[in-house]
Design a protein around this motif. Sequence first.
Motif, PDB file in Angstrom:
ATOM      1  N   ASN A  79       0.811  -1.216   0.000  1.00  0.00           N
ATOM      2  CA  ASN A  79       0.000   0.000   0.000  1.00  0.00           C
ATOM      3  C   ASN A  79       0.846   1.267   0.000  1.00  0.00           C
ATOM      4  OD1 ASN A  79      -2.369  -1.507   0.070  1.00  0.00           O
ATOM      5  ND2 ASN A  79      -2.278  -1.659   2.302  1.00  0.00           N
ATOM      6  N   LYS A  80       2.100   1.139   0.345  1.00  0.00           N
ATOM      7  CA  LYS A  80       2.979   2.312   0.399  1.00  0.00           C
ATOM      8  C   LYS A  80       3.504   2.598  -1.005  1.00  0.00           C
ATOM      9  CE  LYS A  80       6.961   4.220   2.681  1.00  0.00           C
ATOM     10  NZ  LYS A  80       7.921   4.105   3.752  1.00  0.00           N
ATOM     11  N   PRO A  81       3.353   3.833  -1.474  1.00  0.00           N
ATOM     12  CA  PRO A  81       3.843   4.168  -2.819  1.00  0.00           C
ATOM     13  C   PRO A  81       5.369   4.174  -2.849  1.00  0.00           C
ATOM     14  CG  PRO A  81       3.115   6.144  -1.697  1.00  0.00           C
ATOM     15  CD  PRO A  81       2.763   4.986  -0.797  1.00  0.00           C
ATOM     16  N   SER A  82       5.917   3.884  -4.009  1.00  0.00           N
ATOM     17  CA  SER A  82       7.374   3.874  -4.143  1.00  0.00           C
ATOM     18  C   SER A  82       7.885   5.263  -4.515  1.00  0.00           C
ATOM     19  CB  SER A  82       7.806   2.862  -5.197  1.00  0.00           C
ATOM     20  OG  SER A  82       7.492   3.339  -6.490  1.00  0.00           O
ATOM     21  N   PHE A  83       9.132   5.487  -4.191  1.00  0.00           N
ATOM     22  CA  PHE A  83       9.770   6.756  -4.526  1.00  0.00           C
ATOM     23  C   PHE A  83       9.872   6.916  -6.038  1.00  0.00           C
ATOM     24  CE2 PHE A  83      13.677   9.434  -4.923  1.00  0.00           C
ATOM     25  CZ  PHE A  83      13.107  10.602  -4.442  1.00  0.00           C
ATOM     26  N   SER A  84      10.109   5.836  -6.764  1.00  0.00           N
ATOM     27  CA  SER A  84      10.188   5.928  -8.231  1.00  0.00           C
ATOM     28  C   SER A  84       8.838   6.320  -8.828  1.00  0.00           C
ATOM     29  CB  SER A  84      10.715   4.634  -8.843  1.00  0.00           C
ATOM     30  OG  SER A  84       9.824   3.572  -8.616  1.00  0.00           O
ATOM     31  N   GLN A  85       7.748   5.893  -8.216  1.00  0.00           N
ATOM     32  CA  GLN A  85       6.422   6.330  -8.677  1.00  0.00           C
ATOM     33  C   GLN A  85       6.286   7.843  -8.516  1.00  0.00           C
ATOM     34  OE1 GLN A  85       4.189   3.695  -6.056  1.00  0.00           O
ATOM     35  NE2 GLN A  85       3.229   2.738  -7.841  1.00  0.00           N
ATOM     36  N   PHE A  86       6.765   8.357  -7.411  1.00  0.00           N
ATOM     37  CA  PHE A  86       6.754   9.802  -7.151  1.00  0.00           C
ATOM     38  C   PHE A  86       7.572  10.547  -8.208  1.00  0.00           C
ATOM     39  CE2 PHE A  86       9.031  13.350  -5.000  1.00  0.00           C
ATOM     40  CZ  PHE A  86       7.951  14.191  -4.768  1.00  0.00           C
ATOM     41  N   LEU A  87       8.782  10.077  -8.468  1.00  0.00           N
ATOM     42  CA  LEU A  87       9.665  10.742  -9.430  1.00  0.00           C
ATOM     43  C   LEU A  87       9.092  10.756 -10.838  1.00  0.00           C
ATOM     44  CD1 LEU A  87      13.208   9.501  -8.348  1.00  0.00           C
ATOM     45  CD2 LEU A  87      12.181  11.759  -7.958  1.00  0.00           C
ATOM     46  N   ASP A  88       8.282   9.767 -11.180  1.00  0.00           N
ATOM     47  CA  ASP A  88       7.676   9.706 -12.512  1.00  0.00           C
ATOM     48  C   ASP A  88       6.820  10.931 -12.834  1.00  0.00           C
ATOM     49  OD1 ASP A  88       8.881   7.311 -13.119  1.00  0.00           O
ATOM     50  OD2 ASP A  88       7.112   6.092 -12.619  1.00  0.00           O
ATOM     51  N   PHE A  89       6.363  11.647 -11.825  1.00  0.00           N
ATOM     52  CA  PHE A  89       5.525  12.830 -12.037  1.00  0.00           C
ATOM     53  C   PHE A  89       6.354  14.098 -12.268  1.00  0.00           C
ATOM     54  CE2 PHE A  89       2.603   9.842 -10.330  1.00  0.00           C
ATOM     55  CZ  PHE A  89       1.395  10.161 -10.917  1.00  0.00           C
ATOM     56  N   PHE A  90       7.682  13.964 -12.190  1.00  0.00           N
ATOM     57  CA  PHE A  90       8.584  15.107 -12.337  1.00  0.00           C
ATOM     58  C   PHE A  90       9.552  14.839 -13.491  1.00  0.00           C
ATOM     59  CE2 PHE A  90       7.091  15.073  -8.015  1.00  0.00           C
ATOM     60  CZ  PHE A  90       6.863  16.404  -7.722  1.00  0.00           C
ATOM     61  N   GLN A 112       1.060  12.876   0.096  1.00  0.00           N
ATOM     62  CA  GLN A 112       1.167  12.658   1.540  1.00  0.00           C
ATOM     63  C   GLN A 112       2.503  12.039   1.926  1.00  0.00           C
ATOM     64  OE1 GLN A 112      -2.389  10.301   2.032  1.00  0.00           O
ATOM     65  NE2 GLN A 112      -3.558  12.057   2.757  1.00  0.00           N
ATOM     66  N   GLU A 113       2.960  11.087   1.146  1.00  0.00           N
ATOM     67  CA  GLU A 113       4.186  10.353   1.482  1.00  0.00           C
ATOM     68  C   GLU A 113       5.456  11.176   1.287  1.00  0.00           C
ATOM     69  OE1 GLU A 113       6.405   7.121   2.798  1.00  0.00           O
ATOM     70  OE2 GLU A 113       4.229   7.267   2.762  1.00  0.00           O
ATOM     71  N   PHE A 114       5.524  11.984   0.223  1.00  0.00           N
ATOM     72  CA  PHE A 114       6.794  12.609  -0.129  1.00  0.00           C
ATOM     73  C   PHE A 114       6.821  14.134  -0.028  1.00  0.00           C
ATOM     74  CE2 PHE A 114       6.694   8.516  -2.322  1.00  0.00           C
ATOM     75  CZ  PHE A 114       7.816   7.938  -1.763  1.00  0.00           C
ATOM     76  N   ILE A 115       5.685  14.784   0.104  1.00  0.00           N
ATOM     77  CA  ILE A 115       5.688  16.248   0.200  1.00  0.00           C
ATOM     78  C   ILE A 115       5.103  16.725   1.528  1.00  0.00           C
ATOM     79  CG2 ILE A 115       4.740  18.395  -0.768  1.00  0.00           C
ATOM     80  CD1 ILE A 115       5.199  17.261  -3.518  1.00  0.00           C
ATOM     81  N   LEU A 116       3.887  16.325   1.847  1.00  0.00           N
ATOM     82  CA  LEU A 116       3.234  16.843   3.046  1.00  0.00           C
ATOM     83  C   LEU A 116       3.982  16.492   4.328  1.00  0.00           C
ATOM     84  CD1 LEU A 116      -0.550  16.291   2.249  1.00  0.00           C
ATOM     85  CD2 LEU A 116       0.825  18.359   1.989  1.00  0.00           C
ATOM     86  N   GLU A 117       4.639  15.356   4.320  1.00  0.00           N
ATOM     87  CA  GLU A 117       5.397  14.934   5.497  1.00  0.00           C
ATOM     88  C   GLU A 117       6.501  15.930   5.848  1.00  0.00           C
ATOM     89  OE1 GLU A 117       8.304  11.270   6.656  1.00  0.00           O
ATOM     90  OE2 GLU A 117       6.531  10.800   5.479  1.00  0.00           O
ATOM     91  N   HIS A 118       7.001  16.661   4.844  1.00  0.00           N
ATOM     92  CA  HIS A 118       8.127  17.580   5.049  1.00  0.00           C
ATOM     93  C   HIS A 118       7.746  19.045   4.913  1.00  0.00           C
ATOM     94  CE1 HIS A 118      10.224  13.843   4.752  1.00  0.00           C
ATOM     95  NE2 HIS A 118       9.726  13.663   3.543  1.00  0.00           N
ATOM     96  N   ASP A 119       6.516  19.320   4.578  1.00  0.00           N
ATOM     97  CA  ASP A 119       6.038  20.696   4.401  1.00  0.00           C
ATOM     98  C   ASP A 119       5.787  21.298   5.781  1.00  0.00           C
ATOM     99  OD1 ASP A 119       4.750  23.067   3.747  1.00  0.00           O
ATOM    100  OD2 ASP A 119       3.583  22.162   2.146  1.00  0.00           O
ATOM    101  N   GLN A 120       6.493  22.362   6.096  1.00  0.00           N
ATOM    102  CA  GLN A 120       6.387  22.983   7.415  1.00  0.00           C
ATOM    103  C   GLN A 120       5.199  23.940   7.550  1.00  0.00           C
ATOM    104  OE1 GLN A 120       8.501  22.014   9.914  1.00  0.00           O
ATOM    105  NE2 GLN A 120       9.198  20.544   8.392  1.00  0.00           N
TER     106      GLN A 120
END
Length: 172
Positions: free
Chosen positions: A4-15, A45-53
């Motif tokens: 259920n956890k998305p992969s980092f490579s899936q995230f990078l595919d959008f950039f 949620q996994e790669f941006i919101l977790e680090h957004d202050q």
Amino acid sequence: MNRNKPSFSQFLDFFPPVELPVNLTDDSLIIFSKENKALPVVLLQEFILEHDQSETDEFTEYVPCFQIPNTENFYAVVYWKAQLLTYEYRLITFDLQGNFITGKVIGGTLTNGNTVIKTVANIDEDWIIHIASGEDDVRNPNYNAENTKAYTMELLSTGDIIFSLSDDDLPL
């Protein structure tokens, strides 16, 4: 591995990687919005919101923009974030395993209703980020260029982002 956890490579595919130099202005967003797919909530949620202050709400928008090319020891992506009266280009970096390193606002528009601060950025081939920022009254149709502040940031080979100001403070 959690299915259920998305992969980092899936995230990078959008950039998608871009050819440098690249300019980040209000108009750039039109191109990124047209050409890039929206980032799914689970990746956000996994790669941006977790680090957004900053605070986010259901009206906050995110647009994936691009990936900095030719990084060997890290990944660097730029996204656009829109909130009420605040529109930002953000550069964030990750190590090769997808762990967050750092992030900085590198451009955008900020207003309080009376004044507006516009910041544009250019990322060159050497990962130097040239930034120009100006503040003016929202009712003034003629911008005074004397109000412009210029500074630079640099994306290091470690994925860290450092800055040096030529004026007092960062506008965003």
